[in-house]
Design a protein around this motif. Sequence first.
Motif, PDB file in Angstrom:
ATOM      1  N   GLY A  83       4.347  14.291  -5.493  1.00 53.24           N
ATOM      2  CA  GLY A  83       4.380  13.697  -6.822  1.00 53.24           C
ATOM      3  C   GLY A  83       5.106  12.374  -6.922  1.00 53.24           C
ATOM      4  N   ALA A  84       5.407  11.753  -5.776  1.00 50.81           N
ATOM      5  CA  ALA A  84       6.109  10.464  -5.779  1.00 50.81           C
ATOM      6  C   ALA A  84       5.415   9.495  -4.822  1.00 50.81           C
ATOM      7  CB  ALA A  84       7.564  10.656  -5.363  1.00 50.81           C
ATOM      8  N   TRP A  85       5.718   8.205  -4.984  1.00 47.87           N
ATOM      9  CA  TRP A  85       5.129   7.185  -4.124  1.00 47.87           C
ATOM     10  C   TRP A  85       5.966   7.004  -2.864  1.00 47.87           C
ATOM     11  CZ3 TRP A  85       0.377   6.123  -5.024  1.00 47.87           C
ATOM     12  CH2 TRP A  85      -0.134   5.976  -6.318  1.00 47.87           C
ATOM     13  N   THR A  86       5.290   6.902  -1.723  1.00 52.59           N
ATOM     14  CA  THR A  86       5.945   6.580  -0.460  1.00 52.59           C
ATOM     15  C   THR A  86       5.178   5.424   0.178  1.00 52.59           C
ATOM     16  OG1 THR A  86       4.608   8.172   0.816  1.00 52.59           O
ATOM     17  CG2 THR A  86       6.706   8.942  -0.086  1.00 52.59           C
ATOM     18  N   TYR A  87       5.919   4.514   0.804  1.00 51.34           N
ATOM     19  CA  TYR A  87       5.289   3.353   1.437  1.00 51.34           C
ATOM     20  C   TYR A  87       4.426   3.833   2.599  1.00 51.34           C
ATOM     21  CZ  TYR A  87       4.982  -1.622   2.576  1.00 51.34           C
ATOM     22  OH  TYR A  87       4.539  -2.908   2.772  1.00 51.34           O
ATOM     23  N   ALA A  88       3.179   3.383   2.631  1.00 49.42           N
ATOM     24  CA  ALA A  88       2.241   3.829   3.665  1.00 49.42           C
ATOM     25  C   ALA A  88       2.674   3.356   5.045  1.00 49.42           C
ATOM     26  CB  ALA A  88       0.845   3.314   3.351  1.00 49.42           C
ATOM     27  N   THR A  89       2.454   4.200   6.044  1.00 47.94           N
ATOM     28  CA  THR A  89       2.846   3.863   7.410  1.00 47.94           C
ATOM     29  C   THR A  89       1.719   3.199   8.187  1.00 47.94           C
ATOM     30  OG1 THR A  89       2.225   6.089   8.144  1.00 47.94           O
ATOM     31  CG2 THR A  89       4.527   5.730   7.508  1.00 47.94           C
ATOM     32  N   GLN A  90       0.556   3.080   7.582  1.00 43.57           N
ATOM     33  CA  GLN A  90      -0.564   2.378   8.199  1.00 43.57           C
ATOM     34  C   GLN A  90      -1.361   1.665   7.120  1.00 43.57           C
ATOM     35  OE1 GLN A  90      -3.653   5.024   9.858  1.00 43.57           O
ATOM     36  NE2 GLN A  90      -2.623   6.730   8.835  1.00 43.57           N
ATOM     37  N   GLY A  91      -2.224   0.764   7.520  1.00 47.37           N
ATOM     38  CA  GLY A  91      -2.984  -0.013   6.557  1.00 47.37           C
ATOM     39  C   GLY A  91      -4.130   0.773   5.947  1.00 47.37           C
ATOM     40  N   PRO A  92      -4.661   0.309   4.815  1.00 49.21           N
ATOM     41  CA  PRO A  92      -5.762   1.017   4.148  1.00 49.21           C
ATOM     42  C   PRO A  92      -7.040   1.063   4.970  1.00 49.21           C
ATOM     43  CG  PRO A  92      -5.354  -1.121   3.118  1.00 49.21           C
ATOM     44  CD  PRO A  92      -4.222  -0.865   4.047  1.00 49.21           C
ATOM     45  N   ALA A  93      -7.204   0.159   5.918  1.00 50.64           N
ATOM     46  CA  ALA A  93      -8.421   0.145   6.726  1.00 50.64           C
ATOM     47  C   ALA A  93      -8.442   1.273   7.753  1.00 50.64           C
ATOM     48  CB  ALA A  93      -8.570  -1.195   7.435  1.00 50.64           C
ATOM     49  N   VAL A 152      -3.718  10.538  -3.503  1.00 52.65           N
ATOM     50  CA  VAL A 152      -3.596   9.406  -4.414  1.00 52.65           C
ATOM     51  C   VAL A 152      -3.115   8.203  -3.617  1.00 52.65           C
ATOM     52  CG1 VAL A 152      -2.633   8.527  -6.568  1.00 52.65           C
ATOM     53  CG2 VAL A 152      -2.923  11.000  -6.260  1.00 52.65           C
ATOM     54  N   ASN A 153      -3.835   7.105  -3.712  1.00 55.37           N
ATOM     55  CA  ASN A 153      -3.449   5.849  -3.069  1.00 55.37           C
ATOM     56  C   ASN A 153      -3.025   4.851  -4.133  1.00 55.37           C
ATOM     57  OD1 ASN A 153      -5.898   5.705  -0.319  1.00 55.37           O
ATOM     58  ND2 ASN A 153      -4.071   6.938  -0.604  1.00 55.37           N
ATOM     59  N   GLY A 154      -1.996   4.072  -3.813  1.00 51.00           N
ATOM     60  CA  GLY A 154      -1.512   3.075  -4.764  1.00 51.00           C
ATOM     61  C   GLY A 154      -1.426   1.691  -4.138  1.00 51.00           C
ATOM     62  N   PHE A 155      -1.677   0.676  -4.945  1.00 50.38           N
ATOM     63  CA  PHE A 155      -1.585  -0.708  -4.497  1.00 50.38           C
ATOM     64  C   PHE A 155      -0.783  -1.482  -5.538  1.00 50.38           C
ATOM     65  CE2 PHE A 155      -5.316   1.146  -2.633  1.00 50.38           C
ATOM     66  CZ  PHE A 155      -5.352   0.655  -1.330  1.00 50.38           C
ATOM     67  N   ARG A 156       0.238  -2.235  -5.085  1.00 46.74           N
ATOM     68  CA  ARG A 156       1.097  -2.966  -6.008  1.00 46.74           C
ATOM     69  C   ARG A 156       1.255  -4.405  -5.534  1.00 46.74           C
ATOM     70  NH1 ARG A 156       5.658  -2.426  -9.676  1.00 46.74           N
ATOM     71  NH2 ARG A 156       5.996  -4.595 -10.313  1.00 46.74           N
ATOM     72  N   PHE A 159       0.841  -1.198   0.000  1.00 48.98           N
ATOM     73  CA  PHE A 159       0.000   0.000   0.000  1.00 48.98           C
ATOM     74  C   PHE A 159       0.874   1.245   0.000  1.00 48.98           C
ATOM     75  CE2 PHE A 159      -2.683   2.829   2.947  1.00 48.98           C
ATOM     76  CZ  PHE A 159      -3.306   3.460   1.881  1.00 48.98           C
ATOM     77  N   TRP A 160       0.574   2.173  -0.927  1.00 47.60           N
ATOM     78  CA  TRP A 160       1.390   3.368  -1.124  1.00 47.60           C
ATOM     79  C   TRP A 160       0.548   4.637  -1.079  1.00 47.60           C
ATOM     80  CZ3 TRP A 160       6.676   2.581  -2.031  1.00 47.60           C
ATOM     81  CH2 TRP A 160       7.034   1.236  -2.243  1.00 47.60           C
ATOM     82  N   GLU A 161       1.194   5.736  -0.716  1.00 44.07           N
ATOM     83  CA  GLU A 161       0.555   7.052  -0.706  1.00 44.07           C
ATOM     84  C   GLU A 161       1.410   8.032  -1.509  1.00 44.07           C
ATOM     85  OE1 GLU A 161      -1.605   6.952   3.657  1.00 44.07           O
ATOM     86  OE2 GLU A 161       0.546   7.421   3.567  1.00 44.07           O
ATOM     87  N   SER A 162       0.778   9.097  -1.994  1.00 44.78           N
ATOM     88  CA  SER A 162       1.521  10.087  -2.776  1.00 44.78           C
ATOM     89  C   SER A 162       2.082  11.170  -1.865  1.00 44.78           C
ATOM     90  CB  SER A 162       0.609  10.735  -3.818  1.00 44.78           C
ATOM     91  OG  SER A 162      -0.474  11.406  -3.184  1.00 44.78           O
ATOM     92  N   ALA A 163       3.271  11.648  -2.219  1.00 45.36           N
ATOM     93  CA  ALA A 163       3.904  12.742  -1.484  1.00 45.36           C
ATOM     94  C   ALA A 163       4.793  13.492  -2.456  1.00 45.36           C
ATOM     95  CB  ALA A 163       4.720  12.211  -0.305  1.00 45.36           C
ATOM     96  N   VAL A 209      -4.048   0.907  -9.158  1.00 44.77           N
ATOM     97  CA  VAL A 209      -3.906  -0.521  -8.849  1.00 44.77           C
ATOM     98  C   VAL A 209      -2.970  -1.149  -9.881  1.00 44.77           C
ATOM     99  CG1 VAL A 209      -5.085  -2.721  -8.531  1.00 44.77           C
ATOM    100  CG2 VAL A 209      -6.242  -0.590  -7.884  1.00 44.77           C
ATOM    101  N   ASP A 210      -1.826  -1.618  -9.409  1.00 42.99           N
ATOM    102  CA  ASP A 210      -0.828  -2.250 -10.273  1.00 42.99           C
ATOM    103  C   ASP A 210      -0.774  -3.741  -9.901  1.00 42.99           C
ATOM    104  OD1 ASP A 210       1.420  -3.171 -11.620  1.00 42.99           O
ATOM    105  OD2 ASP A 210       2.527  -1.303 -11.337  1.00 42.99           O
ATOM    106  N   PHE A 211      -1.244  -4.588 -10.808  1.00 45.76           N
ATOM    107  CA  PHE A 211      -1.342  -6.022 -10.532  1.00 45.76           C
ATOM    108  C   PHE A 211      -0.005  -6.753 -10.675  1.00 45.76           C
ATOM    109  CE2 PHE A 211      -5.519  -4.513 -11.712  1.00 45.76           C
ATOM    110  CZ  PHE A 211      -6.349  -5.107 -10.775  1.00 45.76           C
ATOM    111  N   GLY A 212       1.054  -6.034 -10.998  1.00 48.81           N
ATOM    112  CA  GLY A 212       2.372  -6.634 -11.039  1.00 48.81           C
ATOM    113  C   GLY A 212       2.708  -7.297 -12.359  1.00 48.81           C
ATOM    114  N   THR A 213       3.778  -8.063 -12.336  1.00 47.22           N
ATOM    115  CA  THR A 213       4.324  -8.686 -13.538  1.00 47.22           C
ATOM    116  C   THR A 213       4.133 -10.204 -13.497  1.00 47.22           C
ATOM    117  OG1 THR A 213       6.490  -8.810 -12.478  1.00 47.22           O
ATOM    118  CG2 THR A 213       6.029  -6.863 -13.831  1.00 47.22           C
ATOM    119  N   PRO A 214       4.186 -10.865 -14.658  1.00 49.37           N
ATOM    120  CA  PRO A 214       3.967 -12.317 -14.706  1.00 49.37           C
ATOM    121  C   PRO A 214       4.900 -13.126 -13.816  1.00 49.37           C
ATOM    122  CG  PRO A 214       3.808 -11.387 -16.907  1.00 49.37           C
ATOM    123  CD  PRO A 214       4.302 -10.285 -16.013  1.00 49.37           C
TER     124      PRO A 214
END
Length: 221
Positions: free
Chosen positions: A32-42, A51-55, A26-30, A94-99
Amino acid sequence: MVAALLLTLFCAASPAQAAGYRYWSFWESAAGAWTYATQGPATARPADGAVNGFRFAVSADSSDSAKPRTAPDFAKICADTPAKAGTKRVAVVVDFGTPEHAPAGETPPQQRAACAQIGTDGTSAEALAAVAKPLRYNSEALLCGISGYPGTGCGEQVDVSKEGAAEAKPKPDSASDSASASASEGSGGGPSLGLVAGVAAVVALGAAGWWQTSRRRRRDG
């Protein structure tokens, strides 16, 4: 003799097989860049315009987690969603990743971005649910699947060396998710500097002992 001792010690000092976990980060924007979230999405409550990101990926801990590959651009993602009284807009990537990081038999969908419009007190989990159902959680409330992907599994441990690397990632500098990540390897992926120094000291002592023994034998002979 010394060479054999050196080889034995370095083999013993080699790091164990690298282990990682396959999970949604789970990621948050700061700025204009992604930073790893310090708490869960709940529990995270993003502000209007966030902007929230999930990878989905395989990684050893938070410091080497792969970031979403779509830039956190709120203006672009929410351009067609006008502001509305009593709500807030949260751009969700939402980025579902690579094969190579996908579970066996599954193919990751294309990454996507959408604008969630939720109540002013809404959480990041609510924003995600508004644009990427169905979500799947385990009994410990860990996010396991987004939009049905992956269909099974949840944070399982995997052999990183077999999974490959989806992209260049920085070396771990903390152990927030895996206490053994930095302990099992040095800064270059091999034995730590302290361990190498210890091996060198042992080898030096062994060499000195061998030299003294040889000298004594020559003298007595």
